[in-house]
Design an enzyme around this catalytic site. Sequence first.
Site: not given
Ligand SMILES: [Mg+2]
Ligand SMILES: [Zn+2]
Length: 199
Positions: A15-17, A58, A61, A97, A99, A114, A116, A141
Amino acid sequence: MSGGVRARRRAVFVDRDGTLNRELVETLARPEQLDLVPGAGEALAALREAGFAVVVVTNQSAIARGELDHERLARVHAALAERVEQDGGRIDLFLACPHHESDGLAPYRRTCACRKPRPGMLLEAAQRLDLDLTRSWLVGDALRDLAAARAVGARTVLVATGKGASEMERAKKEGGAPDVFVPDLVAAVRAILAEAQGK
Ligand SMILES: [Mg+2]
Ligand SMILES: [Zn+2]
């Protein structure tokens, strides 16, 4: 590994952030805002050396909400890749993603496969990189990161950085606990490599 058929690769989805870089209050839209967690590049280098593909997955949105576009996101990811490469690591694939089910505007406001906790990004990566998902891991996280991994049979590591500490408390009440809970990405990689070398 002998024989005619090459084994499919194992991956670590990251995961990124909140996992790879510090989560900001505002949207991460410029490379200057990037703040990697300490030791992240070296940790990804160790995964590379052990033969794991590294895939960033990641939810963004912010694109659906119009706070970010694909071009700025690509610039942030190029900078992130460069930082990791300086430490000897490599991110094999970035998947994001754009969306959201209910926020923002068409075409991004929709229920997708897509975002999560849905596993669409993991499945896409598996197809593109020929991955063995059941021998792969995800580090995140948030409980929704873990749910995406669990849906495809990958193992899960929750880090305490970002939302992770409070997400662990939530898991104790609501379920969805990770296979492993560790302080940060460096410890996550250590745990994955210890397990990989034990086999
Ligand atoms: Mg995160
Ligand atoms: Zn998506």
